[in-house]
Design a protein around this motif. Sequence first.
Motif, PDB file in Angstrom:
ATOM      1  N   PRO A 111       0.812  -1.225   0.000  1.00  0.00           N
ATOM      2  CA  PRO A 111       0.000   0.000   0.000  1.00  0.00           C
ATOM      3  C   PRO A 111       0.842   1.270   0.000  1.00  0.00           C
ATOM      4  CG  PRO A 111      -0.114  -1.112   2.131  1.00  0.00           C
ATOM      5  CD  PRO A 111       0.580  -2.041   1.201  1.00  0.00           C
ATOM      6  N   ASP A 112       2.000   1.240   0.630  1.00  0.00           N
ATOM      7  CA  ASP A 112       2.823   2.446   0.659  1.00  0.00           C
ATOM      8  C   ASP A 112       3.287   2.827  -0.739  1.00  0.00           C
ATOM      9  OD1 ASP A 112       2.861   3.220   3.385  1.00  0.00           O
ATOM     10  OD2 ASP A 112       4.117   1.495   3.829  1.00  0.00           O
ATOM     11  N   LEU A 114       1.885   2.050  -3.569  1.00  0.00           N
ATOM     12  CA  LEU A 114       0.740   2.518  -4.357  1.00  0.00           C
ATOM     13  C   LEU A 114       0.340   3.922  -3.953  1.00  0.00           C
ATOM     14  CD1 LEU A 114      -1.436   2.015  -6.406  1.00  0.00           C
ATOM     15  CD2 LEU A 114      -2.747   0.779  -4.683  1.00  0.00           C
ATOM     16  N   SER A 115       0.306   4.143  -2.662  1.00  0.00           N
ATOM     17  CA  SER A 115      -0.077   5.462  -2.172  1.00  0.00           C
ATOM     18  C   SER A 115       0.912   6.520  -2.643  1.00  0.00           C
ATOM     19  CB  SER A 115      -0.134   5.421  -0.638  1.00  0.00           C
ATOM     20  OG  SER A 115      -0.363   6.696  -0.123  1.00  0.00           O
ATOM     21  N   MET A 118       0.465   7.363  -6.350  1.00  0.00           N
ATOM     22  CA  MET A 118      -0.657   8.267  -6.611  1.00  0.00           C
ATOM     23  C   MET A 118      -0.280   9.714  -6.304  1.00  0.00           C
ATOM     24  SD  MET A 118      -3.707   5.832  -5.162  1.00  0.00           S
ATOM     25  CE  MET A 118      -5.003   7.062  -5.171  1.00  0.00           C
TER      26      MET A 118
ATOM     27  N   PRO B 165      -6.133  -0.520   3.351  1.00  0.00           N
ATOM     28  CA  PRO B 165      -4.754  -0.030   3.439  1.00  0.00           C
ATOM     29  C   PRO B 165      -4.537   1.272   2.666  1.00  0.00           C
ATOM     30  CG  PRO B 165      -4.776  -2.382   3.039  1.00  0.00           C
ATOM     31  CD  PRO B 165      -6.193  -1.913   2.884  1.00  0.00           C
ATOM     32  N   LEU B 166      -5.190   1.368   1.521  1.00  0.00           N
ATOM     33  CA  LEU B 166      -5.028   2.588   0.724  1.00  0.00           C
ATOM     34  C   LEU B 166      -5.896   3.735   1.263  1.00  0.00           C
ATOM     35  CD1 LEU B 166      -3.641   3.735  -1.829  1.00  0.00           C
ATOM     36  CD2 LEU B 166      -5.736   3.195  -3.065  1.00  0.00           C
ATOM     37  N   ARG B 169      -4.638   5.402   4.386  1.00  0.00           N
ATOM     38  CA  ARG B 169      -3.520   6.304   4.120  1.00  0.00           C
ATOM     39  C   ARG B 169      -3.971   7.593   3.451  1.00  0.00           C
ATOM     40  NH1 ARG B 169      -1.436   1.504   4.406  1.00  0.00           N
ATOM     41  NH2 ARG B 169       0.765   1.126   4.922  1.00  0.00           N
ATOM     42  N   LYS B 170      -4.790   7.448   2.450  1.00  0.00           N
ATOM     43  CA  LYS B 170      -5.113   8.601   1.614  1.00  0.00           C
ATOM     44  C   LYS B 170      -6.172   9.502   2.241  1.00  0.00           C
ATOM     45  CE  LYS B 170      -2.414   8.373  -1.793  1.00  0.00           C
ATOM     46  NZ  LYS B 170      -1.557   9.537  -2.076  1.00  0.00           N
TER      47      LYS B 170
END
Lengths: 200, 200
Positions: A111-112, A114-115, A118, B165-166, B169-170
């Motif tokens: 996830p890190d 991917l985040s 973005m 998870p995403l 974070r976002k």
Amino acid sequence: MSSDTTKEKIIQAANDVFILKGMDGARMQEIADEAGINKALLHYYFHSKEQLFKEVFYGILSKLIPGLILIFKGEGSLPDKIEAVVAEYDSFMFRNPFLPQFVIREINRDPDQLSGFMSDKGLDFELVEKMINKAVEAGTIRQITFPHLFANLIGMIVMPYIGRPLFQRKLFKNDPVKYDEFLRERRVVITYFIKQAMIC
Amino acid sequence: MSSDTTKEKIIQAANDVFILKGMDGARMQEIADEAGINKALLHYYFHSKEQLFKEVFYGILSKLIPGLILIFKGEGSLPDKIEAVVAEYDSFMFRNPFLPQFVIREINRDPDQLSGFMSDKGLDFELVEKMINKAVEAGTIRQITFPHLFANLIGMIVMPYIGRPLFQRKLFKNDPVKYDEFLRERRVVITYFIKQAMIC
DNA sequence: AAATAGTTTAACCAAATGGTTAAATTTGCA
DNA sequence: TGCAAATTTAACCATTTGGTTAAACTATTT
């Protein structure tokens, strides 16, 4: 043919295989076969499966994000933007039907990364969040926070792709043509559904 | 301790490991460790990973389905039923946060088995479909077909778990407490959202 | 006490798989 | 033509992993 073409053939093949079988299920040998080359050459271009996976995955995502950003930053009312986002997102999924599963896997795998990706691509939700909050305050739309609206929107769009094997069986007597029709109806149904739910 | 208890320990351990890592990611050794036994004994009770996986997976699902059927077949208006389904489903997900991913994996791994299992358990959607169609004809709710409503509902419920998870974070600065609050709000938000969208 | 089922130990097997290597061959280009 | 990069061939390696086996030990039951 130049080395570039071979690299592209590999990426195309990896695309197909990864998106059908996922990172774990994909075999380097199969990717090589699909690209019409051998495993040695595959590793000559991409020294690891991980690297290849990332290039493919983030390559696809890179195509989706700019469209969304354009919509967010562009002109138009909030309902119009929502409609545009649904249309953009949904048509992208229709063209890449295995993408949602793919993304979900990556969401839970790294996830890190991917985040961060973005963010790098300039996709942040602060603008949109403010826009929503302002519309709520102004009384243009019903009370809702951005995370809830976001979850609702993405969930509705993505679900039919994620759940297809089951949904098609249970709701459409396993008729793929009927299911594709259903998918093509989603855009307008979702837009309508959201508007009715949000607009006072 | 009796053999029954050991079997239960294994199932409990397998539950934890499978649901965290999925069928592919889980290791028989890890399940044995988690159960406090050794691999030989694990295979003494379950002769293959596949068999163990199925017992665990369908064991969990078996707990969800009866509640849904009760709601479908019970008394109450359509909106009340929808509210009840959202509540039941969502609270189940909250208690089994990795279940959605788990189900998605199985949907794509062996859809026939899953579909058959649902039928065996008496879960079929024809009743609900008729109920929806009747309500639409009667003008009680806005025009929508059952598959669309179903996809909307499940998508909205399940998305925050799949994408956690995403999303965390976002949208929540990676604050798990805030995200749990968000999850707890989902039930009422979704119910409200659907009602506004559906009821004329 | 004897038999049975449960459990451990520890070594082992076979298959799959990502990755490597080195030499030979082909291709493109200066 | 000759050099360098691209490509093939084919064998090989290390690791992981699901699963097996056999012998010994323990607890339970009859």
